[in-house]
Scaffold this active site. Structure first.
Site, PDB file in Angstrom:
ATOM      1  N   GLU A  12       0.849  -1.085   0.098  1.00 57.21           N
ATOM      2  CA  GLU A  12       0.060  -0.100   0.235  1.00 57.21           C
ATOM      3  C   GLU A  12       1.023   1.333  -0.058  1.00 57.21           C
ATOM      4  O   GLU A  12       1.821   1.360   0.898  1.00 57.21           O
ATOM      5  CB  GLU A  12      -1.054  -0.136   1.279  1.00 57.21           C
ATOM      6  N   ASP A  72      -5.792   9.714   8.892  1.00 54.72           N
ATOM      7  CA  ASP A  72      -4.270   9.694   9.190  1.00 54.72           C
ATOM      8  C   ASP A  72      -4.313   9.919  10.472  1.00 54.72           C
ATOM      9  O   ASP A  72      -4.511  11.044  10.822  1.00 54.72           O
ATOM     10  CB  ASP A  72      -3.219   9.997   8.108  1.00 54.72           C
ATOM     11  N   TYR A  88     -10.895  -3.313   3.256  1.00 55.86           N
ATOM     12  CA  TYR A  88     -10.219  -3.037   4.438  1.00 55.86           C
ATOM     13  C   TYR A  88     -10.953  -2.443   5.611  1.00 55.86           C
ATOM     14  O   TYR A  88     -11.582  -1.800   5.479  1.00 55.86           O
ATOM     15  CB  TYR A  88      -9.121  -1.620   3.890  1.00 55.86           C
TER      16      TYR A  88
END
Length: 278
Positions: free
Chosen positions: A56, A67, A182
């Site tokens: 990734e 993030d 995911y």
């Protein structure tokens, strides 16, 4: 939506399923351009050499929403050095000159893609050798053009699911996602919180009632032991923040000429401990 052509992601998971000792795929995340532009491709190769099954590659963006502080530091360093989506695609193409087999997934946000243009992005990504794209802020309800553009070039659209995802959202993702899904194992941002493996297992069972492609788990996996436990219940283990911290520490006092070598050496050695645990 019709099935996309078989690509490297599909082949990787098929090979792992068929192996005598079945195991989860190991999916490390790094930010393109960190710790330097020149270090990125050697770092990608070092990760593969030490057990990565899928890479990734983060596309740096100035206003990230998912993030945590470690990944934000990495992407900001890359942005400060001029990293952008076009250069990320060039790095993937450079990686492909020596590795035609390892899947590469881009992970980032919609803004850089839309500035390039969906059609142009998908075409350039396919030409560079990208296999999947995970765009954090493309929701299933708003992704028709996005998924169609990727499908035209055989690129897998990868979607996130979270502990808060309702059954309807899981069904929507199941209808659109290719490659893998995911699952974000924690509420919050990358690198935060404490993993509850039993809860992850329960959530994966609910997801698999609707999702037939592999399900990877990320966020909060910080060592070989937790990776191994997640690997017992997931199809893939995604690991990023701790890997980036390892790279940060390795290059903190390095001369510029030694950054690429030290980053690759430290990242590869650490990832091997995770791979061995799986």
């Amino acid at each position: 939506m019709s099935a996309q052509p078989d690509n490297r992601i599909d082949r990787t998971f098929a090979a792992l399923r068929a192996a005598e000792r079945r195991r989860a795929a190991l999916v490390p995340y790094i930010a393109a351009g960190d710790p330097s532009d020149e270090a990125t491709v050697p770092l990608m190769h070092a990760l593969v050499a030490n057990g990565a099954d899928i890479l990734e590659l983060g596309v740096p963006f100035s206003d990230p929403s998912a993030d945590g502080p470690v990944v934000q530091r990495a992407t900001q360093r890359a942005l400060d050095r001029g990293m952008n989506l076009s250069r990320v695609l060039e790095l993937v193409a450079a990686f492909r000159r020596d590795d035609q087999n390892t899947p590469v997934v881009l992970m980032g946000y919609a803004n850089p893609i839309e500035r390039m243009g969906l059609g142009q992005f998908a075409a350039r990504a396919a030409e560079a050798g990208v296999d999947g794209v995970l765009t954090v802020d493309y929701t299933p309800e708003e992704s028709a053009d996005y998924t169609a553009a990727l499908a035209l070039h055989g690129i897998a659209p990868i979607f996130l699911l979270a502990p808060t995802s309702a059954e309807q959202r899981i069904r929507q993702v199941a209808a659109l996602a290719r490659g893998y899904v995911y699952y974000v194992s924690l509420k919050g941002v990358t690198g935060a919180g404490h993993l509850d493996i039993d809860d992850v297992e329960r959530r994966l069972a609910a997801i698999r009632e609707h999702v037939t492609i592999p399900v990877g788990v990320g966020f909060g996996i910080r060592d070989a032991a937790s990776a191994a436990r997640i690997g017992d219940v997931a199809d893939a283990v995604v690991i990023g923040s701790k890997l980036i911290e390892t790279i940060e520490q390795a290059v903190a006092d390095a001369a510029p000429s030694a950054v690429a070598e030290k980053a690759a050496e430290a990242a590869g050695a650490w990832l091997k401990t995770v791979r061995d645990a799986l």
